[in-house]
Design a protein around this motif. Structure first.
Motif, PDB file in Angstrom:
ATOM      1  N   PHE A   7    -102.800 -54.450  66.973  1.00  0.00           N
ATOM      2  CA  PHE A   7    -103.892 -54.078  67.860  1.00  0.00           C
ATOM      3  C   PHE A   7    -103.359 -54.104  69.281  1.00  0.00           C
ATOM      4  O   PHE A   7    -102.875 -55.128  69.742  1.00  0.00           O
ATOM      5  CB  PHE A   7    -105.070 -55.044  67.703  1.00  0.00           C
ATOM      6  N   GLN A   8    -103.436 -52.955  69.935  1.00  0.00           N
ATOM      7  CA  GLN A   8    -102.873 -52.833  71.269  1.00  0.00           C
ATOM      8  C   GLN A   8    -103.902 -52.190  72.192  1.00  0.00           C
ATOM      9  O   GLN A   8    -104.561 -51.227  71.819  1.00  0.00           O
ATOM     10  CB  GLN A   8    -101.617 -51.977  71.202  1.00  0.00           C
ATOM     11  N   LYS A  19    -115.184 -56.020  75.023  1.00  0.00           N
ATOM     12  CA  LYS A  19    -116.135 -55.728  73.944  1.00  0.00           C
ATOM     13  C   LYS A  19    -115.545 -54.704  72.976  1.00  0.00           C
ATOM     14  O   LYS A  19    -115.722 -54.810  71.768  1.00  0.00           O
ATOM     15  CB  LYS A  19    -117.457 -55.217  74.512  1.00  0.00           C
ATOM     16  N   ALA A  20    -114.853 -53.716  73.511  1.00  0.00           N
ATOM     17  CA  ALA A  20    -114.213 -52.703  72.663  1.00  0.00           C
ATOM     18  C   ALA A  20    -113.097 -53.335  71.835  1.00  0.00           C
ATOM     19  O   ALA A  20    -112.967 -53.052  70.636  1.00  0.00           O
ATOM     20  CB  ALA A  20    -113.649 -51.568  73.513  1.00  0.00           C
ATOM     21  N   GLU A  21    -112.303 -54.187  72.462  1.00  0.00           N
ATOM     22  CA  GLU A  21    -111.237 -54.885  71.737  1.00  0.00           C
ATOM     23  C   GLU A  21    -111.806 -55.717  70.602  1.00  0.00           C
ATOM     24  O   GLU A  21    -111.301 -55.682  69.477  1.00  0.00           O
ATOM     25  CB  GLU A  21    -110.451 -55.809  72.682  1.00  0.00           C
ATOM     26  N   THR A  22    -112.859 -56.453  70.898  1.00  0.00           N
ATOM     27  CA  THR A  22    -113.496 -57.298  69.892  1.00  0.00           C
ATOM     28  C   THR A  22    -114.053 -56.452  68.752  1.00  0.00           C
ATOM     29  O   THR A  22    -113.901 -56.807  67.580  1.00  0.00           O
ATOM     30  CB  THR A  22    -114.621 -58.135  70.532  1.00  0.00           C
ATOM     31  N   LEU A  23    -114.685 -55.343  69.098  1.00  0.00           N
ATOM     32  CA  LEU A  23    -115.245 -54.447  68.087  1.00  0.00           C
ATOM     33  C   LEU A  23    -114.174 -53.984  67.102  1.00  0.00           C
ATOM     34  O   LEU A  23    -114.380 -53.994  65.889  1.00  0.00           O
ATOM     35  CB  LEU A  23    -115.893 -53.234  68.770  1.00  0.00           C
ATOM     36  N   LEU A  24    -113.009 -53.624  67.624  1.00  0.00           N
ATOM     37  CA  LEU A  24    -111.935 -53.120  66.762  1.00  0.00           C
ATOM     38  C   LEU A  24    -111.214 -54.237  66.005  1.00  0.00           C
ATOM     39  O   LEU A  24    -110.920 -54.099  64.821  1.00  0.00           O
ATOM     40  CB  LEU A  24    -110.932 -52.317  67.584  1.00  0.00           C
ATOM     41  N   ARG A  56    -112.319 -53.487  58.238  1.00  0.00           N
ATOM     42  CA  ARG A  56    -111.865 -52.226  57.637  1.00  0.00           C
ATOM     43  C   ARG A  56    -110.634 -51.659  58.336  1.00  0.00           C
ATOM     44  O   ARG A  56    -109.973 -50.773  57.824  1.00  0.00           O
ATOM     45  CB  ARG A  56    -112.989 -51.188  57.691  1.00  0.00           C
ATOM     46  N   ILE A  57    -110.326 -52.183  59.522  1.00  0.00           N
ATOM     47  CA  ILE A  57    -109.240 -51.643  60.339  1.00  0.00           C
ATOM     48  C   ILE A  57    -107.995 -52.508  60.229  1.00  0.00           C
ATOM     49  O   ILE A  57    -108.047 -53.721  60.409  1.00  0.00           O
ATOM     50  CB  ILE A  57    -109.688 -51.540  61.803  1.00  0.00           C
ATOM     51  N   LYS A  58    -106.871 -51.852  59.961  1.00  0.00           N
ATOM     52  CA  LYS A  58    -105.591 -52.539  59.855  1.00  0.00           C
ATOM     53  C   LYS A  58    -104.864 -52.546  61.202  1.00  0.00           C
ATOM     54  O   LYS A  58    -104.331 -53.561  61.621  1.00  0.00           O
ATOM     55  CB  LYS A  58    -104.720 -51.831  58.817  1.00  0.00           C
ATOM     56  N   ASN A  59    -104.822 -51.404  61.879  1.00  0.00           N
ATOM     57  CA  ASN A  59    -104.160 -51.254  63.175  1.00  0.00           C
ATOM     58  C   ASN A  59    -105.048 -50.434  64.090  1.00  0.00           C
ATOM     59  O   ASN A  59    -105.757 -49.540  63.625  1.00  0.00           O
ATOM     60  CB  ASN A  59    -102.832 -50.503  63.047  1.00  0.00           C
ATOM     61  N   ALA A  60    -104.957 -50.688  65.388  1.00  0.00           N
ATOM     62  CA  ALA A  60    -105.705 -49.888  66.356  1.00  0.00           C
ATOM     63  C   ALA A  60    -104.975 -49.885  67.693  1.00  0.00           C
ATOM     64  O   ALA A  60    -104.361 -50.874  68.086  1.00  0.00           O
ATOM     65  CB  ALA A  60    -107.114 -50.431  66.537  1.00  0.00           C
ATOM     66  N   VAL A  61    -105.067 -48.727  68.354  1.00  0.00           N
ATOM     67  CA  VAL A  61    -104.531 -48.584  69.699  1.00  0.00           C
ATOM     68  C   VAL A  61    -105.672 -48.079  70.569  1.00  0.00           C
ATOM     69  O   VAL A  61    -106.335 -47.096  70.231  1.00  0.00           O
ATOM     70  CB  VAL A  61    -103.352 -47.577  69.725  1.00  0.00           C
ATOM     71  N   LEU A  76    -121.509 -48.661  74.255  1.00  0.00           N
ATOM     72  CA  LEU A  76    -120.966 -49.695  75.127  1.00  0.00           C
ATOM     73  C   LEU A  76    -120.484 -49.125  76.468  1.00  0.00           C
ATOM     74  O   LEU A  76    -120.594 -49.777  77.506  1.00  0.00           O
ATOM     75  CB  LEU A  76    -119.786 -50.402  74.443  1.00  0.00           C
ATOM     76  N   TYR A  77    -119.923 -47.910  76.435  1.00  0.00           N
ATOM     77  CA  TYR A  77    -119.329 -47.291  77.625  1.00  0.00           C
ATOM     78  C   TYR A  77    -119.864 -45.869  77.790  1.00  0.00           C
ATOM     79  O   TYR A  77    -119.148 -44.887  77.546  1.00  0.00           O
ATOM     80  CB  TYR A  77    -117.802 -47.284  77.519  1.00  0.00           C
ATOM     81  N   PRO A  78    -121.129 -45.735  78.211  1.00  0.00           N
ATOM     82  CA  PRO A  78    -121.752 -44.406  78.281  1.00  0.00           C
ATOM     83  C   PRO A  78    -121.121 -43.474  79.321  1.00  0.00           C
ATOM     84  O   PRO A  78    -121.241 -42.265  79.208  1.00  0.00           O
ATOM     85  CB  PRO A  78    -123.212 -44.720  78.622  1.00  0.00           C
TER      86      PRO A  78
END
Length: 138
Positions: A30-31, A42-47, A52-57, A93-95
């Motif tokens: 996760f980066q 909040k976005a980092e925490t969400l991901l 269900r998510i293994k990796n995220a950038v 979260l970020y409109p």
């Protein structure tokens, strides 16, 4: 010539296999890169908390947010639905940001490559290109 029970040929073969396996590793983890003054925790925490998510950038630059995802093996048939669901949550979260979320591996790898280059002056141009890839995919 034998040394210690291993021939030089076997030793070279073993080293080659180890290098091959190390080169095939695509684990990104996760980066997050944020070049704005927005709080993206909040976005980092969400991901990171989504099982269900293994990796995220995650890349946030100017008025754009791009998230490239790799879902767990058993979720791969639902990866588009997962990306749409997370996209909706991030837009809430970020409109003010243009949000792009994709579980396509090309988006994940291109976003990661962009981050690794660290060329901030070309972020916007490349992010627009990545977003257009996602639009083509649908």
């Amino acid at each position: 010539m034998k040394k210690g029970g291993l021939t030089i040929r076997n030793l070279l073969l073993l080293i080659g296999i180890i290098l091959l396996l190390a080169g095939c590793s695509t684990s990104i983890g996760f980066q997050t890169v944020n070049t704005t003054d927005l709080d993206v925790r909040k976005a980092e925490t969400l991901l990171t908390e989504d099982k269900r998510i293994k990796n995220a950038v995650l890349l946030v630059h100017e008025d754009r947010l791009i998230a490239g995802l790799r879902v767990n093996t058993f979720e791969r048939f639902r990866k588009r639905a997962i990306a749409e669901e997370l996209s909706k949550e991030l837009k809430e979260l970020y409109p003010k940001l243009k949000v792009t979320v994709s579980a396509d591996s090309k988006v994940l790898l291109e976003t990661n490559k962009l981050i690794e280059k660290g060329d901030e002056e070309h972020y916007l141009k490349k992010m627009k290109k990545i977003s257009s890839l996602v639009k083509e995919e649908t």
